[in-house]
Design a protein around this motif. Structure first.
Motif, PDB file in Angstrom:
ATOM      1  N   LEU A 184     -16.496   4.965 -62.667  1.00 51.32           N
ATOM      2  CA  LEU A 184     -17.585   4.207 -62.056  1.00 51.32           C
ATOM      3  C   LEU A 184     -18.830   4.248 -62.933  1.00 51.32           C
ATOM      4  O   LEU A 184     -19.528   3.237 -63.093  1.00 51.32           O
ATOM      5  N   ALA A 185     -19.097   5.417 -63.517  1.00 54.98           N
ATOM      6  CA  ALA A 185     -20.244   5.528 -64.419  1.00 54.98           C
ATOM      7  C   ALA A 185     -20.048   4.670 -65.668  1.00 54.98           C
ATOM      8  O   ALA A 185     -20.986   4.003 -66.130  1.00 54.98           O
ATOM      9  N   ARG A 186     -18.841   4.667 -66.228  1.00 59.22           N
ATOM     10  CA  ARG A 186     -18.571   3.826 -67.399  1.00 59.22           C
ATOM     11  C   ARG A 186     -18.814   2.359 -67.085  1.00 59.22           C
ATOM     12  O   ARG A 186     -19.213   1.583 -67.951  1.00 59.22           O
ATOM     13  N   GLN A 187     -18.556   1.990 -65.842  1.00 60.48           N
ATOM     14  CA  GLN A 187     -18.723   0.599 -65.430  1.00 60.48           C
ATOM     15  C   GLN A 187     -20.144   0.286 -64.976  1.00 60.48           C
ATOM     16  O   GLN A 187     -20.403  -0.795 -64.451  1.00 60.48           O
TER      17      GLN A 187
ATOM     18  N   VAL B 225     -16.821   6.166 -52.116  1.00 65.16           N
ATOM     19  CA  VAL B 225     -15.431   6.490 -52.411  1.00 65.16           C
ATOM     20  C   VAL B 225     -15.127   7.816 -51.723  1.00 65.16           C
ATOM     21  O   VAL B 225     -15.606   8.871 -52.148  1.00 65.16           O
ATOM     22  N   ASN B 226     -14.367   7.758 -50.654  1.00 63.05           N
ATOM     23  CA  ASN B 226     -13.959   8.957 -49.922  1.00 63.05           C
ATOM     24  C   ASN B 226     -12.690   9.512 -50.548  1.00 63.05           C
ATOM     25  O   ASN B 226     -11.633   8.888 -50.478  1.00 63.05           O
ATOM     26  N   ASN B 227     -12.797  10.693 -51.135  1.00 67.19           N
ATOM     27  CA  ASN B 227     -11.666  11.253 -51.870  1.00 67.19           C
ATOM     28  C   ASN B 227     -11.410  12.724 -51.546  1.00 67.19           C
ATOM     29  O   ASN B 227     -10.316  13.229 -51.784  1.00 67.19           O
TER      30      ASN B 227
ATOM     31  N   VAL C 134     -10.010   1.445 -58.363  1.00 61.86           N
ATOM     32  CA  VAL C 134     -11.135   1.794 -57.501  1.00 61.86           C
ATOM     33  C   VAL C 134     -12.415   1.104 -57.987  1.00 61.86           C
ATOM     34  O   VAL C 134     -13.191   0.570 -57.188  1.00 61.86           O
ATOM     35  N   ALA C 135     -12.643   1.125 -59.293  1.00 59.05           N
ATOM     36  CA  ALA C 135     -13.839   0.504 -59.851  1.00 59.05           C
ATOM     37  C   ALA C 135     -13.889  -0.986 -59.518  1.00 59.05           C
ATOM     38  O   ALA C 135     -14.950  -1.512 -59.135  1.00 59.05           O
ATOM     39  N   TRP C 136     -12.762  -1.668 -59.651  1.00 58.20           N
ATOM     40  CA  TRP C 136     -12.789  -3.102 -59.346  1.00 58.20           C
ATOM     41  C   TRP C 136     -12.996  -3.343 -57.855  1.00 58.20           C
ATOM     42  O   TRP C 136     -13.765  -4.227 -57.471  1.00 58.20           O
TER      43      TRP C 136
ATOM     44  N   GLU D 204     -18.771  -6.270 -56.847  1.00 57.91           N
ATOM     45  CA  GLU D 204     -19.150  -7.425 -56.012  1.00 57.91           C
ATOM     46  C   GLU D 204     -18.056  -8.481 -56.016  1.00 57.91           C
ATOM     47  O   GLU D 204     -17.876  -9.210 -55.036  1.00 57.91           O
ATOM     48  N   GLU D 205     -17.308  -8.565 -57.100  1.00 60.13           N
ATOM     49  CA  GLU D 205     -16.236  -9.561 -57.209  1.00 60.13           C
ATOM     50  C   GLU D 205     -15.160  -9.375 -56.153  1.00 60.13           C
ATOM     51  O   GLU D 205     -14.473 -10.333 -55.777  1.00 60.13           O
ATOM     52  N   ALA D 206     -14.999  -8.161 -55.639  1.00 60.89           N
ATOM     53  CA  ALA D 206     -13.912  -7.853 -54.710  1.00 60.89           C
ATOM     54  C   ALA D 206     -14.267  -8.118 -53.251  1.00 60.89           C
ATOM     55  O   ALA D 206     -13.617  -7.599 -52.341  1.00 60.89           O
TER      56      ALA D 206
END
Length: 301
Positions: free
Chosen positions: A27-30, A98-100, A235-237, A241-243
């Protein structure tokens, strides 16, 4: 390269190790700013340490990203609320949850203690509910103030919760509950701009390497299908917003394979138009079962 989460704010629970760590890093990379939550407990949920979360935050900052640590017990209602407030106060809002977080105490049903049941159900099921409840309240308030966010929730279910797993009655029950919670939350929160999905990840982690040692062996060469990082791009996708058109889905990820799970559906039926007599039920039900889809086998059978 475009970053699909540029400027968005995320909380990742259980992000100090394993799958959660990879989620936080991806997520940080994105482009997301990340609240890295981890209690630092042992595999069975005992003890605490802030070291794992700090290490992930340091890795994110080293790559030029923004992150802060959070040591909340996600199943504690007030601590979960404070975690959501931390994201809003530190980064100016919240877009992604993100619940993990979770742990295991595997036992065959007849050997499971009440304490083991309560502990596992608490961290997985309540540990999903409490952060989601407080994040949802924030997003509802934002929507009512005319500031609706493109909010995303990604929960963590499991094949154990979808198909069942021998020796994991408690864990399977909790993960099945998370899948159902995902469906209901998706239906309730859509009006506020929130999508809610779940993944069923397959990976080599502290929770799986002992339970399934042959399946979780290190890859000798080439593509490592059990690498926890395989799950995080999905998870990132889903967090982007696109999702926004995808919600109420459970997606299994195994290596390079993405599978959309199909859960309980109405199957064959027979309506007799009155109350059934007990002696009539056997033949009718057997006829219906003969035309119904065969259930998938429980893992370990």
């Amino acid at each position: 390269m475009s970053r699909v989460l540029e400027g968005r704010v995320a909380i990742v629970t259980g992000a100090g190790r394993g799958i959660g760590r990879e989620h936080a890093l991806e997520l940080a990379r994105q482009g997301a700013k990340v609240v890295v939550n981890d209690l630092g407990a042992s595999l069975d949920g005992r003890g605490a340490s802030d070291a794992p979360a700090h290490e992930v935050v340091a890795a994110i900052r080293e790559m030029g990203g923004e992150a802060v640590t959070n040591g909340a017990d996600v199943a504690d209602f007030e601590q979960a609320a404070a975690m959501v407030r931390q994201a809003v106060e530190t980064f100016g809002g919240l877009d992604i949850l993100v619940n993990n977080a979770g742990f295991v105490r595997d036992r065959m049903l007849v050997n499971t203690t009440e304490e083991e049941w309560d502990a596992v159900i608490r961290v997985h099921l309540k540990g999903h509910f409490a952060p989601l409840r407080h994040a949802a309240a924030y997003w509802r308030a934002e929507a009512k103030q005319g500031r609706q966010r493109a909010a995303r929730v990604i929960n963590t279910s499991s094949g154990a919760g979808l198909q069942g797993s021998m020796g994991q009655t408690t864990y399977s029950a909790a993960k099945a509950g998370i899948a159902s919670m995902t469906l209901v939350a998706a239906g309730e929160l859509g009006r506020y701009g929130v999508t809610v999905n779940a993944i069923a990840p397959v990976a080599r982690t502290r929770m799986t390497q002992d339970a399934f040692p042959e399946m979780m062996a290190d890859a000798a060469s080439g593509f490592d299908e059990m690498d926890p990082a395989n799950n995080s791009p999905v998870v990132a996708w889903l967090a982007s917003e696109e999702a926004g058109d995808i919600t109420g889905r459970v997606i299994e990820i195994e290596g390079g394979q993405i599978c959309v799970e199909e859960g309980w559906r109405h199957g064959p039926r027979q309506d007799i138009g009155r109350r059934w007599e007990a002696e009539e039920v056997g033949k009718a039900l057997r006829d219906l079962l003969a035309s119904a889809a065969e259930p998938e086998q429980v893992y370990g059978t």
